[in-house]
Design a protein around this motif. Structure first.
Motif, PDB file in Angstrom:
ATOM      1  N   ARG A   1       0.866  -1.179   0.000  1.00  0.00           N
ATOM      2  CA  ARG A   1       0.000   0.000   0.000  1.00  0.00           C
ATOM      3  C   ARG A   1       0.902   1.227   0.000  1.00  0.00           C
ATOM      4  O   ARG A   1       1.717   1.393   0.904  1.00  0.00           O
ATOM      5  CB  ARG A   1      -0.924   0.005   1.218  1.00  0.00           C
ATOM      6  CG  ARG A   1      -2.108  -0.928   1.074  1.00  0.00           C
ATOM      7  CD  ARG A   1      -3.077  -0.789   2.247  1.00  0.00           C
ATOM      8  NE  ARG A   1      -3.521   0.577   2.467  1.00  0.00           N
ATOM      9  CZ  ARG A   1      -4.503   1.181   1.794  1.00  0.00           C
ATOM     10  NH1 ARG A   1      -5.141   0.520   0.827  1.00  0.00           N
ATOM     11  NH2 ARG A   1      -4.845   2.428   2.065  1.00  0.00           N
TER      12      ARG A   1
ATOM     13  N   ASP B   1      -0.043  -1.243 -12.286  1.00  0.00           N
ATOM     14  CA  ASP B   1      -0.403  -2.609 -12.681  1.00  0.00           C
ATOM     15  C   ASP B   1       0.428  -3.684 -11.998  1.00  0.00           C
ATOM     16  O   ASP B   1       0.308  -4.868 -12.314  1.00  0.00           O
ATOM     17  CB  ASP B   1      -0.270  -2.748 -14.205  1.00  0.00           C
ATOM     18  CG  ASP B   1      -1.313  -1.936 -14.957  1.00  0.00           C
ATOM     19  OD1 ASP B   1      -2.416  -1.747 -14.405  1.00  0.00           O
ATOM     20  OD2 ASP B   1      -1.026  -1.476 -16.072  1.00  0.00           O
TER      21      ASP B   1
ATOM     22  N   GLY C   1      -0.916  -6.744  -6.764  1.00  0.00           N
ATOM     23  CA  GLY C   1      -1.279  -6.495  -5.367  1.00  0.00           C
ATOM     24  C   GLY C   1      -1.032  -5.088  -4.869  1.00  0.00           C
ATOM     25  O   GLY C   1      -1.251  -4.800  -3.687  1.00  0.00           O
TER      26      GLY C   1
ATOM     27  N   GLU D   1      -1.611  -1.146  -4.086  1.00  0.00           N
ATOM     28  CA  GLU D   1      -2.695  -0.191  -3.881  1.00  0.00           C
ATOM     29  C   GLU D   1      -2.078   1.187  -3.708  1.00  0.00           C
ATOM     30  O   GLU D   1      -1.121   1.358  -2.944  1.00  0.00           O
ATOM     31  CB  GLU D   1      -3.524  -0.548  -2.643  1.00  0.00           C
ATOM     32  CG  GLU D   1      -4.318  -1.833  -2.775  1.00  0.00           C
ATOM     33  CD  GLU D   1      -5.210  -2.078  -1.560  1.00  0.00           C
ATOM     34  OE1 GLU D   1      -5.855  -1.109  -1.112  1.00  0.00           O
ATOM     35  OE2 GLU D   1      -5.214  -3.203  -1.065  1.00  0.00           O
TER      36      GLU D   1
ATOM     37  N   LYS E   1      -8.506   3.033 -12.415  1.00  0.00           N
ATOM     38  CA  LYS E   1      -8.179   1.697 -11.916  1.00  0.00           C
ATOM     39  C   LYS E   1      -8.703   1.535 -10.487  1.00  0.00           C
ATOM     40  O   LYS E   1      -8.634   2.467  -9.676  1.00  0.00           O
ATOM     41  CB  LYS E   1      -6.664   1.462 -11.952  1.00  0.00           C
ATOM     42  CG  LYS E   1      -6.070   1.480 -13.360  1.00  0.00           C
ATOM     43  CD  LYS E   1      -4.573   1.238 -13.327  1.00  0.00           C
ATOM     44  CE  LYS E   1      -3.978   1.322 -14.742  1.00  0.00           C
ATOM     45  NZ  LYS E   1      -4.443   0.225 -15.608  1.00  0.00           N
TER      46      LYS E   1
ATOM     47  N   ASN F   1      -7.493   0.062  -7.999  1.00  0.00           N
ATOM     48  CA  ASN F   1      -6.466   0.106  -6.950  1.00  0.00           C
ATOM     49  C   ASN F   1      -5.778   1.460  -6.849  1.00  0.00           C
ATOM     50  O   ASN F   1      -4.773   1.609  -6.149  1.00  0.00           O
ATOM     51  CB  ASN F   1      -5.417  -0.979  -7.196  1.00  0.00           C
ATOM     52  CG  ASN F   1      -4.680  -0.797  -8.511  1.00  0.00           C
ATOM     53  OD1 ASN F   1      -5.249  -0.283  -9.471  1.00  0.00           O
ATOM     54  ND2 ASN F   1      -3.424  -1.202  -8.559  1.00  0.00           N
TER      55      ASN F   1
ATOM     56  N   SER G   1      -6.611   5.573  -6.062  1.00  0.00           N
ATOM     57  CA  SER G   1      -7.578   6.570  -5.610  1.00  0.00           C
ATOM     58  C   SER G   1      -6.861   7.866  -5.295  1.00  0.00           C
ATOM     59  O   SER G   1      -5.624   7.917  -5.225  1.00  0.00           O
ATOM     60  CB  SER G   1      -8.344   6.068  -4.374  1.00  0.00           C
ATOM     61  OG  SER G   1      -7.453   5.800  -3.306  1.00  0.00           O
TER      62      SER G   1
END
Length: 580
Positions: free
Chosen positions: A182, A201, A204, A206, A314, A316, A318
């Motif tokens: 993350r 891309d 996993g 974010e 996408k 994932n 924001s």
């Protein structure tokens, strides 16, 4: 036979500005007339391109405009070259000109002091590995530290408490695997928007991006040059130069839209609408109010979108515009009460430009022992002459000085290094020991420049803060109000009458000789070609100034639309008055 004079030049900064300056000095003076040394604080050349290792790092000026006009590169693979290609281009220039032997690595500039009796600078450096300081003496000091040399990391409460990894985007950790992490990207300037499309891309991952303000983001449609195109660039006479000139012209045409005159304002309105239409079409609708600005285009730097806006679709990725209030042990907290957990925080928060990015000034002492930084502070911000010469420090030049950026970084450093080299060659030919811009000229030039700046969207009050401005006073210190072609009309000839010139007085005893002020005149033009170019420069300048500043009757200054009544063009200090 008398020994040939050799000018000792110290260049501080081994990035592309320092490399370009060394090349220009060799071209202007040859190897015998100049003894140059390049002092670099890192253990490798390249400056910002050495350090820019984030995914997707690339030029935001077309490749062929970013290179020196004397060193065109037919081999660029794409219109917007990546970091490795750009760095490779400049390393080849170093090899071609055998500049490697002139570098001194891992030394930090400490300060310099002008000695009017010796007509030289005593420059102090510190060795990085042991802190030892040493002095060097040079006839000429050149600041080539570049505009992007000091990263800014916001002083957010709790930064030291974060248990994960954090770094500035310009110090990217290539040893960290981003998969499954993350990540917070703080900032939406050029580096922040470059990296996201290239990591979004990963498996996993974010990403949450924190933006401080909206902006204009032009499309950056990159494309590869075909084998045939590169063949034409390399072997067809003038093909690459004509192609580069077309790019140059397009950029300079766009710069005209900074003006507050009627024609320029109408052009800016057209360009603005095109960019906003692109942004609305490309990004998610929930971010329209967050990212589309309500200030005039150009008053902050326009960035290029190479897939960032589309990547916001996408799942994932924001974005939030709520200000960060503190860093927690696990992530970031924002003003709206949200807390985010992260493994990594990337501070894509840009660079300090207005203090260190416009030339070395701290501990730089000139005439009468005054420090340049204090001179600038007393004037509410940095200022200089033609973007290369600061006040009151003889024989000191800055590649990207105050108000230097006329069109883009790449073209400006090429132009300014050539101008500095011409001045130093003129000093050599005239046997001058020092030059410094006359105070009256410095004042009139900056009155002219600042009045022109006020007639551009750069000075729009709606803009708020930007790296173009001094953060304390709001004074515009980074950009020039004009484009590259107009700048050329001012700098194509060195106006020696603008400089206080000194020359060593002849004396049989070297210890007793003195440097005296001597009058130096700009050579007059008598050839048909020279007279034609003088005429052309004046006509082109008048045309460009008129396009940027002239307000038609019935039009309001800077608005680009009919408001009724009569609005006259404000009186300007004309170029002719400033040059007189």
């Amino acid at each position: 036979m008398p020994t040939q004079r050799q000018i000792r030049v110290a260049i501080v900064g081994g990035g592309i500005s320092g490399i370009a300056q060394a090349v220009r000095l060799q071209e202007a003076l040859g190897h015998d007339r100049v003894a140059l040394t390049i002092y670099e604080r890192s253990d490798e050349l390249g400056g910002v391109w050495r350090d820019s290792k984030w995914a997707g790092a690339a030029v935001d000026v077309p490749s062929h405009l970013y290179c020196l006009y004397s060193h065109l590169n037919a081999g660029f693979s794409s219109h917007w070259a990546g970091r490795d290609e750009v760095l490779g281009y400049w390393k080849r220039i170093v090899q071609r000109h055998r500049l490697g032997q002139h570098f001194v690595y891992e030394v930090e500039f400490v300060g310099s002091r002008w000695d009017p009796l010796r007509q030289s600078h005593t420059i102090t450096f510190r060795r990085n590995h042991n802190g030892e300081q040493f002095d060097v003496e040079a006839d000429i000091l050149i600041s080539a530290t570049g505009a992007l040399n000091r990263p800014i990391t916001p002083n957010v409460p709790g930064r030291a408490d974060f248990k994960g990894l954090q770094w500035h985007s310009s110090r990217w950790r290539t040893d960290v695997d981003l998969k499954g992490k993350r990540i917070a990207i703080v900032g939406n300037g050029s580096s922040g928007i470059q990296v996201i499309p290239h990591i979004a891309d990963l498996e996993g991952i974010e990403i949450v991006q924190f933006v401080r303000s909206p902006g204009f983001f032009r499309p950056k449609h990159n494309y590869q040059y075909s084998t045939f195109q590169r063949f034409v660039f390399r072997y067809v006479p003038f093909a690459l130069r004509l192609y580069r000139w077309k790019i140059f012209y397009d950029y300079d045409y766009t710069i005209l839209s900074r003006g507050a005159g009627t024609w320029a304002s109408d052009l800016r309105a057209k360009l603005t609408q095109g960019v906003i239409d692109y942004m609305r079409k490309t990004m998610p609708s929930e971010y329209h109010d967050v990212l589309i600005p309500d200030y005039p285009m150009h008053c902050k730097r326009v960035a290029y979108d190479g897939g960032w806006l589309a990547s916001l679709h996408k799942p994932n990725v924001s974005l939030t515009a709520s200000p960060i209030t503190r860093v927690t042990e696990n992530g970031l907290a924002t003003k709206d009460g949200q807390e985010y957990d992260f493994d990594i925080i990337v501070w894509a928060t840009g660079f300090e430009v207005t203090e260190t990015g416009v030339g070395l000034n701290q501990n730089v002492f000139g005439e009468d022992g005054r420090e340049l930084r204090e001179i600038w502070k007393a004037a509410d911000g940095a200022y200089g002459y033609q973007g290369i010469a600061p006040p009151a420090v003889p024989n000191y030049f800055i590649v990207l000085g105050p108000n230097a950026i006329a069109q883009n970084w790449g073209w400006t450093l090429g132009h300014n290094t050539e101008l500095i080299a011409r001045i130093i060659r003129g000093m050599y030919d005239r046997a001058l020991s020092s030059v410094v811009v006359k105070p009256a000229i410095m004042d009139s030039y900056n009155a002219f420049l600042n009045q022109r700046l006020q007639q551009t969207s750069l000075a729009s009050p709606e803009c708020g803060s930007s790296w173009y401005k001094d953060p304390e006073t709001g004074k515009l210190v980074a950009p020039a109000p004009w484009g590259a072609i107009e700048l050329w009309t001012y700098t194509r000839k060195i106006r020696w009458e603008h400089w206080l010139c000194r020359r060593w007085e002849p004396s049989p005893d070297a210890a007793e000789r003195k440097a005296v002020v001597v009058p130096v005149q700009t050579p007059r033009t008598w050839t048909p070609w020279g007279l034609f170019m003088d005429w052309l420069a004046l006509r082109v300048r008048a045309r460009l100034v008129r396009l940027m500043t002239e307000v038609k009757d019935g039009r309001e200054k800077g608005e680009g639309r009919v408001k009724g009544g009569e609005v006259k063009t404000p009186t300007l200090i004309t170029p002719e008055e400033y040059l007189a």
